[in-house]
Each structure stands twice: as structure tokens, then as C-alpha cells.
Design a protein around this motif. Structure first.
Motif, PDB file in Angstrom:
ATOM      1  N   UNK A 160       9.836  -0.390   8.002  1.00  0.00           N
ATOM      2  CA  UNK A 160       8.425  -0.055   7.806  1.00  0.00           C
ATOM      3  C   UNK A 160       7.643  -0.313   9.093  1.00  0.00           C
ATOM      4  N   UNK A 161       7.946  -1.428   9.765  1.00  0.00           N
ATOM      5  CA  UNK A 161       7.250  -1.775  11.005  1.00  0.00           C
ATOM      6  C   UNK A 161       7.523  -0.763  12.107  1.00  0.00           C
ATOM      7  N   UNK A 162       8.778  -0.326  12.221  1.00  0.00           N
ATOM      8  CA  UNK A 162       9.115   0.656  13.266  1.00  0.00           C
ATOM      9  C   UNK A 162       8.359   1.962  13.017  1.00  0.00           C
ATOM     10  N   UNK A 163       8.329   2.394  11.765  1.00  0.00           N
ATOM     11  CA  UNK A 163       7.643   3.659  11.450  1.00  0.00           C
ATOM     12  C   UNK A 163       6.121   3.493  11.621  1.00  0.00           C
ATOM     13  N   UNK A 164       5.596   2.353  11.229  1.00  0.00           N
ATOM     14  CA  UNK A 164       4.145   2.121  11.313  1.00  0.00           C
ATOM     15  C   UNK A 164       3.675   1.947  12.758  1.00  0.00           C
TER      16      UNK A 164
ATOM     17  N   UNK B 103      -1.341   5.244  11.671  1.00  0.00           N
ATOM     18  CA  UNK B 103      -2.691   5.795  11.588  1.00  0.00           C
ATOM     19  C   UNK B 103      -2.725   7.121  10.849  1.00  0.00           C
ATOM     20  N   UNK B 104      -1.640   7.874  10.899  1.00  0.00           N
ATOM     21  CA  UNK B 104      -1.663   9.209  10.300  1.00  0.00           C
ATOM     22  C   UNK B 104      -1.071   9.250   8.895  1.00  0.00           C
ATOM     23  N   UNK B 105      -0.432   8.143   8.463  1.00  0.00           N
ATOM     24  CA  UNK B 105       0.166   8.137   7.126  1.00  0.00           C
ATOM     25  C   UNK B 105      -0.348   6.969   6.301  1.00  0.00           C
ATOM     26  N   UNK B 106      -0.337   7.188   4.983  1.00  0.00           N
ATOM     27  CA  UNK B 106      -0.709   6.115   4.067  1.00  0.00           C
ATOM     28  C   UNK B 106       0.489   5.184   3.888  1.00  0.00           C
ATOM     29  N   UNK B 107       0.238   3.900   3.570  1.00  0.00           N
ATOM     30  CA  UNK B 107       1.355   2.972   3.357  1.00  0.00           C
ATOM     31  C   UNK B 107       2.372   3.496   2.333  1.00  0.00           C
TER      32      UNK B 107
END
Ligand code: HEC
Length: 111
Positions: A76-80, A91-95
Motif C-alpha cells: 500500500x505504501x509503495x503504491x501510495x 493523490x489521484x486514488x482513493x484509499x
């Protein structure tokens, strides 16, 4: 009277079961379509990274043990937040969308 309430109870159980069964399917298909539009250009539709960008950056197979051994939190951290040339999607996706993607990355290990 007894019979009728019995039928209502059965219907309620059936509805609850349908609701439960529909959940993972929805999450997986949402993750899959997001993956195909946002991630496959680099990581490849199968996650193996056999694309021009993937090869240039020596991308690891997302389904490989090395990637899969990371926790959901780490993925999750890498993608976020991104990592080197991996873009950040916080910034462009919701959790929930990032969560769906982690579910989909997990499914790639079975392909
Ligand atoms: C512009 C190309 C590009 C796009 C688009 C991209 N990635 Fe990546 N991704 C990378 C690169 C490069 C790395 C390797 C980062 C590193 O370790 O240096 C990476 C690493 C990763 C990792 C960690 C794998 C490992 O080696 O531990 C995951 C998980 C991941 N990406 C998921 C995604 C998801 C999900 C998406 C779509 C939302 C996505 N990526 C979109 C380029 C991309």
C-alpha cells in the motif's frame, strides 16, 4: 403464520449470503480494471513486467515471492507514495482503490 416467517427468515439468509459472495468479486474486478488502466503499461497485464519500461527498469514480477513476501501495508505504501521510478498514486486514488489494487496484486501470484 409460522410458515410465513420461516420463509422470510430464509430469504434474509439468502440475501445476506449473496451480499457476502458479491463482495470479493466486486473488489477484485475493481482492482483488475484499475490495474489494467493505470499499472499494466509498466508492469504488464500479467504483472511480470515484460514491457519496454518494465525491462528498462528491471521490474520484478509482481507475482514473485520477493514482491509477495511484503505485507499489505508495505505494498500500500509503495503504491501510495511511489518508489524511485514507480509513480505515487496517493493523490489521484482513493484509499479503497489502492486497497483493491493490493488485492489484485495478490491475485497475480496465482497466475
Ligand atoms: C511508469 C511506470 C509504472 C507504473 C505506471 C506503475 N509502476 Fe509500479 N513500479 C514501477 C517501478 C519502476 C517499480 C520499481 C521501484 C523500485 O523498487 O525501484 C515499481 C514497483 C512496484 C511495486 C513494488 C514491487 C517490488 O519490486 O517490490 C508494486 C507493488 C507496484 N509497483 C505496483 C503498481 C501498481 C498497483 C500500479 C498501478 C496503480 C503501478 N505499480 C504503476 C513502475 C511503474
Amino acid at each position: 403464520m409460522m410458515k410465513k416467517s420461516n420463509r422470510i427468515a430464509k430469504l434474509a439468509v439468502a440475501a445476506a449470503l449473496l451480499g457476502l459472495a458479491a463482495l470479493p468479486v466486486r473488489a477484485q474486478s475493481a482492482g483488475e480494471s484499475l490495474y489494467k488502466t493505470k499499472c499494466a503499461a509498466c508492469h504488464g497485464a500479467d504483472g511480470k513486467g515484460e514491457t519496454a519500461i518494465g525491462k528498462a527498469n528491471k521490474l520484478q514480477d509482481l507475482g514473485s515471492a520477493d514482491v509477495q513476501k511484503q505485507s499489505d501495508t508495505q505494498l500500500t505504501e509503495i503504491i501510495t507514495n511511489g518508489k524511485n521510478k514507480m509513480p505515487a498514486y496517493g493523490k489521484s486514488m482513493k484509499p479503497e482503490q489502492i486497497k483493491d489494487l493490493v488485492v489484485y496484486v495478490r491475485a497475480l501470484s496465482k497466475k
